[in-house]
Design a protein around this motif. Structure first.
Motif, mmCIF file in Angstrom:
data_model
loop_
_atom_site.group_PDB
_atom_site.id
_atom_site.type_symbol
_atom_site.label_atom_id
_atom_site.label_comp_id
_atom_site.label_asym_id
_atom_site.label_seq_id
_atom_site.Cartn_x
_atom_site.Cartn_y
_atom_site.Cartn_z
ATOM 1 N N ARG A 218 0.833 -1.071 -0.211
ATOM 2 C CA ARG A 218 0.003 -0.242 0.083
ATOM 3 C C ARG A 218 1.055 1.630 -0.117
ATOM 4 N NH1 ARG A 218 -5.566 -1.398 0.771
ATOM 5 N NH2 ARG A 218 -5.802 1.259 2.367
ATOM 6 N N ASN A 219 1.750 1.062 0.499
ATOM 7 C CA ASN A 219 3.008 2.196 0.711
ATOM 8 C C ASN A 219 3.775 3.186 -0.426
ATOM 9 O OD1 ASN A 219 1.847 3.296 3.043
ATOM 10 N ND2 ASN A 219 3.295 1.859 3.908
ATOM 11 N N LEU A 220 3.792 1.312 -1.116
ATOM 12 C CA LEU A 220 5.017 1.524 -2.404
ATOM 13 C C LEU A 220 4.668 3.290 -3.346
ATOM 14 C CD1 LEU A 220 7.349 0.674 -3.994
ATOM 15 C CD2 LEU A 220 5.395 -0.449 -5.452
ATOM 16 N N GLU A 221 5.479 3.494 -3.546
ATOM 17 C CA GLU A 221 4.804 4.898 -4.314
ATOM 18 C C GLU A 221 5.667 4.385 -6.235
ATOM 19 O OE1 GLU A 221 7.589 8.235 -3.083
ATOM 20 O OE2 GLU A 221 5.901 8.612 -1.713
ATOM 21 N N VAL A 222 4.173 4.450 -6.757
ATOM 22 C CA VAL A 222 4.570 4.934 -8.430
ATOM 23 C C VAL A 222 4.605 5.474 -9.071
ATOM 24 C CG1 VAL A 222 3.691 2.234 -7.951
ATOM 25 C CG2 VAL A 222 2.007 3.979 -8.415
ATOM 26 N N TYR A 223 4.789 5.823 -10.579
ATOM 27 C CA TYR A 223 4.124 6.516 -11.639
ATOM 28 C C TYR A 223 4.395 6.769 -12.788
ATOM 29 C CZ TYR A 223 9.632 6.863 -10.797
ATOM 30 O OH TYR A 223 10.551 6.723 -10.635
ATOM 31 N N LYS A 224 4.272 7.180 -13.302
ATOM 32 C CA LYS A 224 4.121 6.713 -15.341
ATOM 33 C C LYS A 224 5.108 7.077 -15.563
ATOM 34 C CE LYS A 224 -0.137 7.453 -17.318
ATOM 35 N NZ LYS A 224 -1.728 8.311 -17.907
ATOM 36 N N CYS A 225 6.017 5.564 -16.078
ATOM 37 C CA CYS A 225 7.566 6.327 -17.265
ATOM 38 C C CYS A 225 6.954 6.087 -18.415
ATOM 39 C CB CYS A 225 8.346 5.247 -16.283
ATOM 40 S SG CYS A 225 8.135 3.561 -16.293
ATOM 41 N N GLU A 226 8.482 5.523 -18.815
ATOM 42 C CA GLU A 226 8.621 5.926 -20.842
ATOM 43 C C GLU A 226 7.386 4.159 -20.961
ATOM 44 O OE1 GLU A 226 11.602 4.241 -23.894
ATOM 45 O OE2 GLU A 226 12.159 4.228 -22.349
#
Length: 231
Positions: A218-226
């Motif tokens: 739940r605490n993992l941060e994700v974001y868009k990459c290529e």
């Protein structure tokens, strides 16, 4: 759709376990090699495989792909590369996996290791392909790296992409966002399906995350990459 078999140049060379001095024997299945069973001869080879299987820049690979010969103490010796990798830009990399201690001059088998690496380097130079020696320093990058990569490889091997995958990707931006926030934004989907979608998105290179130092949860941060084609 990409057919990995079209690019496979090598098949694994079968090596009797008695001729390998690895500390353990692993037989995982790889999604990028058609879910076939691999044979890996040490814990470090297994952990290296995890980094390759979960690297979205890798199309496919082959363990124990090729044998070269070299002269040492006036005798012909044989050496097998640990892995061949086909990268997304269609470049090739041959890899030898070694523990750091094997590369020190005080190691009893150092002379053999040094000559083996030199022979592999020379073959790669002549064939205009990249050669790398990878050790635990480059393979074990963070305390959660191996645990997370096991979870990701297991997920994509045993489960299809869930129907919510596109919606999950739409919910992720270039800014870092905790998985718990995605759960809230997509509360009409089960959390386990969102988790599975994120693992698939990471595996395919659509989503980035610090899986080396943060446990997948739940605490993992994700974001868009290529972005990659073919979700």
């Amino acid at each position: 759709m990409l057919n990995k078999n079209e690019f496979m140049k090598y098949e694994p060379i079968k090596v009797p376990r008695g001729k390998k001095y690895g500390s353990n024997y692993w037989i995982p299945r790889g999604n990028k090699v058609g879910k076939r069973t691999l044979e890996l001869y040490s814990d470090l080879e297994f952990e290296h495989w995890l980094t390759v299987e979960t690297n979205s820049d890798v199309i496919t690979y082959c363990e124990q792909p090729l044998e070269v010969t070299y002269l040492r103490n006036e005798r012909i010796h044989k050496s097998i590369f640990d892995m061949w990798i086909l990268n997304r830009d269609y470049s090739e990399t041959f890899v030898e996996v070694k523990y750091e201690r094997e590369l020190t001059s005080t190691e009893p088998k150092y002379d053999r290791t040094k000559r083996q690496i030199e022979a592999q380097q020379e073959w790669c130079r002549k064939n205009n392909v990249t050669y790398e020696v990878r050790t635990e320093k480059t393979i074990r990058k963070g305390r959660h790296s191996i645990e997370n990569r096991i979870a990701i490889t297991s997920a994509v091997l045993n489960s299809k992409k869930p129907i919510c995958t596109l919606e999950v990707l739409d919910c992720i931006s270039l800014d870092r966002k905790k998985i718990s926030d995605i759960f809230q934004g997509l509360s009409h989907y089960p959390e386990d399906q969102i988790n599975l979608a994120i693992k698939w998105l990471y595996y395919e290179g659509h989503v980035c995350a610090n899986i080396e130092d943060q446990i997948f949860g739940r605490n993992l941060e994700v974001y868009k990459c290529e972005q990659r084609a073919g979700i």
